[in-house]
Design an enzyme around this catalytic site. Structure first.
Site, short mmCIF file in Angstrom:
data_model
loop_
_atom_site.label_atom_id
_atom_site.label_comp_id
_atom_site.label_asym_id
_atom_site.label_seq_id
_atom_site.Cartn_x
_atom_site.Cartn_y
_atom_site.Cartn_z
N GLU A 1 -5.06 -9.06 3.41
CA GLU A 1 -5.26 -7.82 2.66
C GLU A 1 -5.28 -8.05 1.15
O GLU A 1 -5.40 -7.09 0.40
CB GLU A 1 -4.18 -6.78 3.01
CG GLU A 1 -4.44 -6.08 4.33
CD GLU A 1 -3.47 -4.95 4.64
OE1 GLU A 1 -3.85 -4.05 5.39
OE2 GLU A 1 -2.33 -4.97 4.13
N GLY B 1 3.29 -5.49 15.15
CA GLY B 1 3.05 -6.89 14.80
C GLY B 1 3.80 -7.29 13.53
O GLY B 1 4.34 -8.40 13.44
N ASP B 2 3.87 -6.39 12.56
CA ASP B 2 4.55 -6.71 11.29
C ASP B 2 6.06 -6.90 11.51
O ASP B 2 6.68 -7.81 10.97
CB ASP B 2 4.31 -5.61 10.25
CG ASP B 2 2.84 -5.50 9.87
OD1 ASP B 2 2.12 -6.50 10.00
OD2 ASP B 2 2.42 -4.40 9.45
N SER C 1 10.15 2.59 10.70
CA SER C 1 10.62 2.37 12.07
C SER C 1 11.22 0.98 12.28
O SER C 1 11.68 0.66 13.37
CB SER C 1 9.46 2.58 13.04
OG SER C 1 8.54 1.51 12.95
N ASN D 1 0.84 -1.21 0.00
CA ASN D 1 0.00 0.00 0.00
C ASN D 1 0.87 1.24 0.00
O ASN D 1 2.00 1.22 0.48
CB ASN D 1 -0.87 0.06 1.27
CG ASN D 1 -2.09 -0.82 1.18
OD1 ASN D 1 -2.53 -1.20 0.10
ND2 ASN D 1 -2.63 -1.17 2.33
N THR E 1 0.42 -12.51 20.11
CA THR E 1 1.10 -11.30 20.59
C THR E 1 0.11 -10.45 21.39
O THR E 1 -1.06 -10.33 21.02
CB THR E 1 1.70 -10.47 19.43
OG1 THR E 1 0.65 -9.99 18.59
CG2 THR E 1 2.70 -11.26 18.62
N LEU E 2 0.59 -9.91 22.49
CA LEU E 2 -0.29 -9.20 23.43
C LEU E 2 0.23 -7.82 23.76
O LEU E 2 0.25 -7.41 24.92
CB LEU E 2 -0.44 -10.04 24.70
CG LEU E 2 -1.09 -11.43 24.53
CD1 LEU E 2 -0.86 -12.28 25.77
CD2 LEU E 2 -2.58 -11.30 24.24
N ALA F 1 3.89 -5.94 2.65
CA ALA F 1 5.17 -5.30 2.35
C ALA F 1 5.98 -5.06 3.62
O ALA F 1 7.20 -5.26 3.65
CB ALA F 1 4.94 -3.99 1.61
N ASP G 1 0.69 4.76 1.82
CA ASP G 1 -0.03 5.44 2.90
C ASP G 1 0.14 6.94 2.72
O ASP G 1 1.26 7.46 2.83
CB ASP G 1 0.54 5.02 4.27
CG ASP G 1 0.15 3.58 4.62
OD1 ASP G 1 -0.78 3.05 3.99
OD2 ASP G 1 0.80 3.01 5.51
P1 ADP Z 1 -0.23 -5.80 16.50
O1 ADP Z 1 0.62 -4.64 16.06
O2 ADP Z 1 -0.43 -6.83 15.43
O3 ADP Z 1 -1.53 -5.39 17.16
P2 ADP Z 1 0.85 -6.32 19.17
O4 ADP Z 1 0.29 -5.01 19.60
O5 ADP Z 1 0.44 -7.53 19.91
O6 ADP Z 1 0.62 -6.58 17.60
O7 ADP Z 1 2.45 -6.17 19.25
C1 ADP Z 1 3.34 -7.15 18.73
C2 ADP Z 1 4.55 -7.25 19.63
O8 ADP Z 1 5.23 -5.98 19.66
C3 ADP Z 1 4.26 -7.58 21.08
O9 ADP Z 1 4.14 -8.97 21.30
C4 ADP Z 1 5.48 -6.99 21.79
O10 ADP Z 1 6.60 -7.85 21.66
C5 ADP Z 1 5.76 -5.73 20.95
N1 ADP Z 1 5.05 -4.59 21.55
C6 ADP Z 1 3.87 -4.03 21.17
N2 ADP Z 1 3.53 -3.00 21.98
C7 ADP Z 1 4.53 -2.89 22.89
C8 ADP Z 1 4.81 -2.01 24.00
N3 ADP Z 1 3.95 -1.01 24.34
N4 ADP Z 1 5.95 -2.19 24.69
C9 ADP Z 1 6.84 -3.16 24.37
N5 ADP Z 1 6.65 -4.02 23.33
C10 ADP Z 1 5.52 -3.90 22.61
#
Ligand code: ADP
Length: 298
Positions: free
Chosen positions: A135, A244-245, A284, A9, A213-214, A40, A11
């Site tokens: 996508e 996440g990417d 980034s 894409n 991932t959390l 990408a 942006d």
């Molecule tokens: P997405 O971008 O797909 O929503 P997540 O938010 O779960 O994915 O983030 C993916 C990974 O990036 C996490 O498992 C963690 O390793 C890292 N990450 C994301 N947010 C943070 C944060 N605020 N601090 C530290 N690491 C982070």
């Protein structure tokens, strides 16, 4: 080799005093265009991590600079077609309070045909991986032909939609989901504790290795007989777009090197943690050397 059939894409970011209202014409006081698309960005992260990745994509002819930029990063771009259609793109308004509104046009990302799946099947070698997101069009056909061809499928069902629930996800060799995607797949609340989400994923897909991932909490790997947790690196987030990417690209590069699950998780978490301390998504993503230096300080 990992083949990533994924979105590309453009942006377009517009800085605005407030999000444009119905019927209003509003002057923007800032503009820039960047590379985007989950596909990408995942290819870019994998290449910057030192992985071997071939991107399969479709891009409007006038935007060939994106393909050049991907090639410069080390991605094999020989299967990125330049076509007479508009590229997939997003019009992103960001107001002075940081609120945003996004208009997405899938464009060339939705022009894949049976010919592409056939070409892919003929090009891959035994043991290759295929990475997919949600996508691009044609996922059911692609899942079917990739599975028949014996490819290892890695899937990130983002952005999530009900059509994903119809896919034969048990054919995946690896599934990457964030909290929201896990909740959608399992029918559980997004606010559920990680243990509950993990148990739900195991019930839904008992034999599919999954990375959950959390965000700031960290990430889990779970298979039928193993579980590993990697806490997130404690950092001050500036912009979590693309976390996440970056995580997925780094994880897959480490996996391609034959690294253990714990090492894949650690490298991916560190890369994502560096990325979120900078603005932007594609811009980034850190290089491998920087990630290693942070993991192993002298
Ligand atoms: P997405 O971008 O797909 O929503 P997540 O938010 O779960 O994915 O983030 C993916 C990974 O990036 C996490 O498992 C963690 O390793 C890292 N990450 C994301 N947010 C943070 C944060 N605020 N601090 C530290 N690491 C982070």
């Amino acid at each position: 080799m990992l083949h990533n059939l994924g979105s590309i894409n453009l942006d377009h970011y517009y800085r605005v005093p407030h999000l444009v209202q119905p019927g209003e014409t509003l002057a923007s006081h800032g503009y820039h265009v960047g590379q985007g698309g989950k596909g990408a960005n995942q290819s870019l992260a994998m290449a910057l991590a030192g992985g071997r990745v071939c991107h399969w994509g479709r891009l409007g002819r006038q935007d060939s600079w994106v393909r050049e930029r991907m090639a410069d990063a080390g991605i094999d771009v020989s299967h990125i077609e330049l076509v007479d259609e508009p590229s997939g793109h997003a019009i992103i308004q960001v107001d002075d309070q940081g609120e945003n509104a996004i208009l997405l046009y899938p464009g060339a990302n939705h022009g894949f045909t049976r010919q592409h799946w056939e070409q892919l099947s003929h090009t891959v070698r035994d043991g290759d991986w295929l990475l997919l997101q949600n996508e691009c069009n044609g996922l059911p056909d692609l899942f079917h032909s990739a599975h028949a061809r014996g490819l290892h499928i890695a899937f990130n069902p983002a952005p999530m939609s009900d059509s994903v629930l119809e896919l034969p996800l048990e054919a995946c060799a690896l599934l990457f989901v964030n909290r929201g995607e896990a909740a959608w797949l399992t029918g559980l609340a997004e606010t559920s504790a990680s243990e509950i989400l993990l148990a739900g994923l195991l019930r839904r897909l008992p034999t599919t290795p999954t990375v959950l991932t959390l965000g700031a909490e960290g990430a889990w790997y779970q298979s039928a007989d193993e579980r590993h947790f990697q806490p997130a690196m404690p950092v001050q987030a500036v912009d979590t777009t693309g976390a996440g990417d970056t995580f997925i690209g780094y994880y897959l590069a480490a996996l391609q090197e034959g690294q253990s699950v714990t090492r894949c998780l650690r490298l991916a978490s560190q890369a994502a943690a560096i990325g979120i301390q900078r603005p932007g998504a594609a811009d980034s993503i850190p290089a491998r050397q920087e990630v290693e230096a942070r993991l192993n300080p002298q």
